[in-house]
Scaffold this motif. Sequence first.
Motif, short mmCIF file in Angstrom:
data_model
loop_
_atom_site.label_atom_id
_atom_site.label_comp_id
_atom_site.label_asym_id
_atom_site.label_seq_id
_atom_site.Cartn_x
_atom_site.Cartn_y
_atom_site.Cartn_z
N ILE A 570 -2.39 27.16 78.52
CA ILE A 570 -0.93 27.19 78.38
C ILE A 570 -0.42 28.07 79.51
CG2 ILE A 570 1.03 27.83 76.94
CD1 ILE A 570 -0.78 27.56 74.50
N MET A 571 0.57 27.61 80.26
CA MET A 571 1.03 28.38 81.41
C MET A 571 2.48 28.03 81.74
SD MET A 571 -0.78 26.44 84.67
CE MET A 571 0.15 27.43 85.86
N PRO A 572 3.15 28.87 82.57
CA PRO A 572 4.52 28.57 82.98
C PRO A 572 4.58 27.30 83.84
CG PRO A 572 4.02 30.90 83.32
CD PRO A 572 2.72 30.22 83.01
N LEU A 573 5.67 26.58 83.71
CA LEU A 573 5.91 25.39 84.51
C LEU A 573 6.16 25.78 85.96
CD1 LEU A 573 6.56 22.27 84.49
CD2 LEU A 573 8.95 22.93 84.13
N SER A 574 5.53 25.09 86.88
CA SER A 574 5.69 25.36 88.30
C SER A 574 7.16 25.37 88.70
CB SER A 574 4.96 24.29 89.12
OG SER A 574 5.32 24.35 90.47
N PRO A 575 7.59 26.35 89.51
CA PRO A 575 8.98 26.38 89.97
C PRO A 575 9.45 25.07 90.59
CG PRO A 575 7.94 28.47 90.46
CD PRO A 575 6.86 27.57 89.92
N VAL A 576 8.61 24.43 91.41
CA VAL A 576 9.06 23.22 92.09
C VAL A 576 9.34 22.09 91.10
CG1 VAL A 576 6.80 22.14 92.55
CG2 VAL A 576 8.70 21.80 94.15
N VAL A 577 8.64 22.07 89.96
CA VAL A 577 8.93 21.09 88.91
C VAL A 577 10.12 21.57 88.07
CG1 VAL A 577 7.99 19.83 86.95
CG2 VAL A 577 6.50 20.40 88.87
N GLY A 578 10.21 22.88 87.89
CA GLY A 578 11.32 23.45 87.12
C GLY A 578 12.67 23.24 87.77
N VAL A 579 12.70 22.96 89.08
CA VAL A 579 13.97 22.65 89.76
C VAL A 579 14.69 21.53 89.02
CG1 VAL A 579 14.95 21.61 91.84
CG2 VAL A 579 13.29 23.46 92.05
N HIS A 580 13.94 20.54 88.54
CA HIS A 580 14.54 19.37 87.91
C HIS A 580 14.47 19.40 86.38
CE1 HIS A 580 14.81 17.67 91.89
NE2 HIS A 580 13.53 17.92 92.08
N ASN A 581 13.42 20.00 85.82
CA ASN A 581 13.29 20.01 84.35
C ASN A 581 14.09 21.13 83.70
OD1 ASN A 581 11.64 17.86 84.67
ND2 ASN A 581 9.76 18.86 84.02
N GLY A 582 14.23 22.25 84.39
CA GLY A 582 15.10 23.30 83.90
C GLY A 582 14.52 24.18 82.82
N ILE A 583 15.28 25.22 82.51
CA ILE A 583 14.88 26.22 81.52
C ILE A 583 14.79 25.58 80.13
CG2 ILE A 583 15.57 28.37 80.39
CD1 ILE A 583 16.92 29.13 83.07
N GLY A 584 13.76 25.95 79.40
CA GLY A 584 13.57 25.45 78.05
C GLY A 584 12.65 24.25 77.94
N ALA A 585 12.32 23.62 79.07
CA ALA A 585 11.46 22.44 79.04
C ALA A 585 10.03 22.82 78.66
CB ALA A 585 11.46 21.75 80.40
N VAL A 586 9.37 21.92 77.94
CA VAL A 586 7.96 22.07 77.60
C VAL A 586 7.26 20.76 77.93
CG1 VAL A 586 6.26 22.49 75.78
CG2 VAL A 586 8.45 23.70 75.74
N GLY A 587 6.15 20.86 78.66
CA GLY A 587 5.39 19.67 79.02
C GLY A 587 4.03 19.68 78.37
N ILE A 588 3.66 18.56 77.77
CA ILE A 588 2.35 18.41 77.14
C ILE A 588 1.59 17.35 77.92
CG2 ILE A 588 1.07 17.75 75.07
CD1 ILE A 588 4.67 18.94 74.81
N GLY A 589 0.46 17.73 78.46
CA GLY A 589 -0.37 16.80 79.20
C GLY A 589 -1.64 16.52 78.42
N VAL A 590 -2.00 15.23 78.33
CA VAL A 590 -3.19 14.83 77.59
C VAL A 590 -4.04 13.93 78.48
CG1 VAL A 590 -4.10 13.79 75.50
CG2 VAL A 590 -1.86 14.91 75.45
N SER A 591 -5.32 14.26 78.59
CA SER A 591 -6.26 13.41 79.31
C SER A 591 -7.23 12.83 78.30
CB SER A 591 -7.01 14.22 80.37
OG SER A 591 -7.84 13.38 81.14
N TYR A 592 -7.23 11.50 78.19
CA TYR A 592 -8.04 10.82 77.19
C TYR A 592 -9.34 10.32 77.79
CZ TYR A 592 -3.59 10.58 74.61
OH TYR A 592 -2.41 10.88 73.97
N ASP A 593 -10.36 10.24 76.97
CA ASP A 593 -11.56 9.52 77.35
C ASP A 593 -11.30 8.03 77.17
OD1 ASP A 593 -13.34 11.49 78.18
OD2 ASP A 593 -13.81 12.05 76.11
N PRO A 594 -12.02 7.17 77.91
CA PRO A 594 -11.79 5.73 77.78
C PRO A 594 -11.99 5.26 76.35
CG PRO A 594 -13.16 6.21 79.68
CD PRO A 594 -13.03 7.49 78.92
N ALA A 595 -11.24 4.24 75.98
CA ALA A 595 -11.35 3.69 74.62
C ALA A 595 -12.73 3.10 74.39
CB ALA A 595 -10.28 2.63 74.42
#
Length: 595
Positions: A570-595
């Motif tokens: 869990i970490m802070p959102l990169s500033p360059v991405v935060g330019v567009h997503n803004g304060i309060g945004a939360v991103g969840i990333g999921v990497s799945y194994d193949p079905a």
Amino acid sequence: MMKIKYLNSSRLYRALAAGGKAVIASQDYLNMINVFPVADADTGINLSMTMRAVLQGRTQSGSLSGSLRSMADSALSGARGNSGIIFAQYLHGLSREIPAKDELELTSFASAALKAVDHLYQSLMNPVEGTMLTVIRRWAESLKTASEKTGDYLQALLHAQDTARQALQETPHQLKVLKDAGVVDAGAYGIVRFLEGVVDYIQKGSLREHISETIAAIEMPAIEDHSGAPTTYRYCTEAILSSVKADIKELKSLIGNLGDSIILAGGPDKYHLHIHTNQPDLIFDKLFNLAEVSSPKVDDMLRQYQISHERKFPIGLVTDTACDLPQELADRYQIVQIPFGISFGDRFYLDKHTIQAKQFYRLLSSYHKHPVSSQPAPAMIQNLLEFTAMNYDKVIAVHISDKLSGAYQSSSLIASRLAPGKLGVIDSKQLSVTEGLVTLRIVRAIEAGMSFEEIMESSKQWTRNTKIYTDINTLKYMVRGGRVPPLAGFIADLLNLKPIVSLDAEGKAQVYGKSLSRKRNMDKIIAFIGKELQTRKIWEYAIVHAEAEDRAQSYAHKLTQLTGKKPAYIMPLSPVVGVHNGIGAVGIGVSYDPA
């Protein structure tokens, strides 16, 4: 040989060109013997780039002082590294001491050359002898002494050159790190090569493309493995300061406790700052209150040393700062990151280098202008990729989706110029936390011993099986940044709509869902992931946030219950991405194994 009784603008330029060519011809050797102040194998590169800046910056002027001043100003702007800035500062001091004449006799030049040494020492926080400082000082002193006995430039320069050579040979006796490595000081050696190039030109009268590497008076010791990785300060930080509201003493006091190897080259109208520090972001935060700051540069000396001396794997990995991956993982796997640019009005920052997340979101909430992001400069991408490729068998570069930035295209162009199969460039079709997960998957594959070809092929599947869900607090930042039309933003705000933003299979942004509350957004995202888990397993997942750690922890709690595993990070959102997503945004990333 005819005696040389005066120096003029054209003679000065030709002499500097000859000296510069000698340094450039010695670039590789200078890199190899570079152990002080940090063994990062870049003294040759830094001095060569500075020499090129000097020669390219000359403006046509009949005045000797005018020509020298134009070259000195170009040197201050284009200088790189500790050695380059020291050389630039000496030229700057010389340009201030040279009398305003079209032709200059030896005694006046020698006097100015010696006075310029004072400018050099005054620009340094802690001058260290046994370096290029010593060689320059002793050369200038010897030139002054010789000028009192002869009016011939060549005779005096030959005498001073012998003194410089002797001073160079003595550098290992003045600095233990040089003696232990069995080398002379690299910066000092570069100065001697410069002086020899000047004398060689005067004696032979031509600017040859290739200047002899042989220096009869200096023994070339065998190259030994260098020790002494940077242990105190990690980042070599530089910037150009103009319209400064403080004198040099105040500037030194302001940043003096934040690092070492501090140089403030130039004068009140313009300074070139150099400092080794662990807090480049804090340095720039302080400087923006006192000056106009431009041309920021931050080199990770630790990573440079690791890559050139202590690489862990045969395959190197490069990514950009839109990739959200904790610093501890980047350090563990020796990952190189290329910074995006961020501008708040006339304040320009390097993402995650001269500005960190906490400072960025503070400015985002208070600064009167919305920030603008910019892709990394092509020259920066080229320098980092070529340096990495030079030290690894193979290199893989992982970039933000090419539908969101041109970084992938820039790296692909550089790859086409290298040996076939040397550099593999991957369009992650992701950004932020999911770009981080793709990068993590690749570097773990490198660690596990997968081949370059296997990783390049498998990465296609890994990018397809990775999904981002971004819980946006408000669309106002996307409206300000031009990503969402103002009318759409107004309607969403009026209806209190909370969008969930994702990326499609091509890496384009898409609205994946929307709710009338943040709670409903969280429920929907958990449901999306739960549905995917009916047919496949999670490899890893991670969470990023923009000043919303409590909400990120709530997601982590729910996802841990759902998946039976904790987030990879869990970490802070990169500033360059935060330019567009803004304060309060939360991103969840999921990497799945193949079905």
